[in-house]
Scaffold this active site. Structure first.
Site, PDB file in Angstrom:
ATOM      1  N   HIS A 141      -9.906   3.053  -1.763  1.00  0.00           N
ATOM      2  CA  HIS A 141     -10.233   1.756  -2.360  1.00  0.00           C
ATOM      3  C   HIS A 141     -11.306   2.031  -3.415  1.00  0.00           C
ATOM      4  CE1 HIS A 141      -9.434   0.681   1.933  1.00  0.00           C
ATOM      5  NE2 HIS A 141      -8.968  -0.447   1.487  1.00  0.00           N
ATOM      6  N   ASP A 198     -14.793   2.564  -2.092  1.00  0.00           N
ATOM      7  CA  ASP A 198     -15.028   3.712  -1.206  1.00  0.00           C
ATOM      8  C   ASP A 198     -15.696   4.862  -1.931  1.00  0.00           C
ATOM      9  OD1 ASP A 198     -13.436   2.373   0.628  1.00  0.00           O
ATOM     10  OD2 ASP A 198     -11.637   3.570   0.199  1.00  0.00           O
TER      11      ASP A 198
END
Ligand code: XLS
Ligand code: NI
Ligand code: NI
Length: 437
Positions: free
Chosen positions: A99, A102
């Site tokens: 993501h 992240d």
């Protein structure tokens, strides 16, 4: 000093090995059913769980040190990336998924976030060129930030929708930049807790609107990959709109999105929906929507998304059976959407967890291939439906019968004996194949 310095290069040593840092069943280049194991399985590391999840639970703070010895700035993002590529290289994992949030800090503005994302993906690109590691899929986290508390695409608040669109645009750009094979939409907070405060029709139309905008944007930027919906029935909201594969496929078809999208099936989400992993994979496949897999498992005793590394070889066998029958992965793969338990807090535990996962699916692949070669299950199913090869069966299948004609034919069949389903006999075949590997 590398985060995974105590993890050596992991190799296949065979089932009698007692070396904790060796594969017992995963032999990447071994050919099974005409294809290398690694090409059947296409393992991918999940950046969020493997590098970020720190073991926090509702009763206590993190137990896993995920600071990589650096302050929470881009310095940490680079150190984390080094750890990620080091681990993937040591385990021979050829793909990863992430993501946007992240991989770098969000900063204090959209501009700062964009800059961070651009810098870290430059670094990823370099690392990917050096190692040959590829991006299975990218995605945007449009559920964690409080601005998405009521949803992103389905928020009652237009500003949340706008911000989600911005994040998705940038995550698509990052995916394209890294040559990603896919882009995932997991519904995050796209659902509701109570209809007392929810306009469901409005929200679903907006969700379709956002997906359509994202598809159009990505295609206009030359993205040739696949979009995935990852169904999940509940958690974080009580009722998620992408409840299961059947629901998500119906939604995509109703909104003209079915040609661009496939399913990303997660085992733990399947079981939360009271389906088996197999059911969700089969539903995807028969609808031409089989795509990718989030390879984890839930806990029978706990009713939430525990995201555990798979150890249940029986499940892995039936899943790989479905994958092979669906024609195997093309753009997709097995992404470990799994995290180590809170007490498994050392870097070595992360390697053990991945070895467990890879060996479980390697066993699953071996067993599924053996079941297919054995042929008894396929033969049984063929025979079970053989009455459809009769004259009347073929006429029905050719849509040449009316209800009147069937009524005329029913009398002589009134006492028909349906053959046994033989569930237990079939389960025994699986056991005998599994335990003679
Ligand atoms: C959460 C989901 C998530 C997706 C990616 O339950 O599994 O991790 O895979 O957003
Ligand atoms: Ni997932
Ligand atoms: Ni999940």
């Amino acid at each position: 000093m590398s985060y995974f310095e105590n993890v050596p290069q992991v190799k296949y040593e065979g089932k009698n090995s007692k070396n904790p840092f060796a594969f017992k069943f995963y032999n990447p280049d071994e050919v099974i059913l005409g294809k290398k194991m690694k090409d059947h399985l296409r393992f991918a590391m999940a950046y969020w769980h493997t590098l970020n999840a720190d073991g926090t639970d509702p009763f206590g703070s993190g137990t896993l040190d995920r600071t990589y010895g650096k302050p929470d700035t881009m310095e940490r993002a680079y150190a984390k990336a080094d750890a990620a590529f080091d681990l993937m290289t040591k385990l021979g994992i050829e793909y990863f998924c992430f993501h946007d949030v992240d991989v770098c800090p969000q900063g204090n503005s959209l501009e700062e976030f964009k800059k961070n994302l651009s810098d870290i993906t430059d670094y990823f690109k370099k690392k990917m060129d050096e190692t040959g590691i590829k991006l299975l899929w990218g995605t945007a986290n449009v559920f964690g930030n409080p601005r998405y508390m009521s949803g992103a695409g389905t928020s009652p608040n237009v500003d949340s929708f706008v911000c989600a669109a911005a994040q998705i645009k940038n995550a698509i750009d990052a995916t394209i930049k890294l040559g990603g094979l896919g882009y995932v939409f997991w519904g995050g907070r796209e659902g509701y807790d109570t209809l007392l405060n929810t306009d469901m029709d409005f929200e679903l139309k907006n969700l379709a609107r956002l997906l359509t905008m994202a598809r159009n944007y990505a295609r206009s930027q030359g993205f040739k990959g696949v979009f995935y919906i990852e169904p999940k029935p509940k958690e974080p909201t009580k009722h998620q709109y992408d409840f299961d594969a059947a629901t998500a496929i119906g939604f995509l078809r109703a909104n003209g999105l079915a040609d661009d999208f496939r399913m990303n099936i997660e085992n733990n989400h399947a079981t939360l929906a009271m389906h088996t992993f197999q059911h969700e994979l089969r539903t995807s496949a028969i609808n031409g929507m089989f795509g990718s897999v989030d390879a984890n498992q839930g806990d029978d005793m706990l009713g939430w998304d525990t995201d555990m590394f798979p150890s249940n070889v029986y499940d892995c066998t039936l899943a790989m059976y479905e994958v092979i029958k669906a024609g195997g992965f093309t753009t997709g793969g097995l992404n470990f959407d799994s995290k180590v338990r809170r007490q498994s807090y050392t870097p070595e535990d992360i390697a053990y967890a991945h070895i467990l996962d890879m060996d479980s699916f390697a066993l699953g692949l071996r067993a599924a291939a053996a079941l297919i070669e054995d042929g008894r299950i396929d033969k049984f199913i063929e025979e079970r439906y053989s009455s459809w090869k009769s004259e009347i069966g073929e006429a029905i299948l050719a849509d040449k019968c009316t209800l009147d004609q069937l009524e005329a034919a029913a009398g002589e069949r009134w006492d028909t004996k349906v053959p046994s389903g033989r569930e237990e006999y079939l389960q025994e075949i699986i056991n005998s194949v599994l335990f003679s590997l």
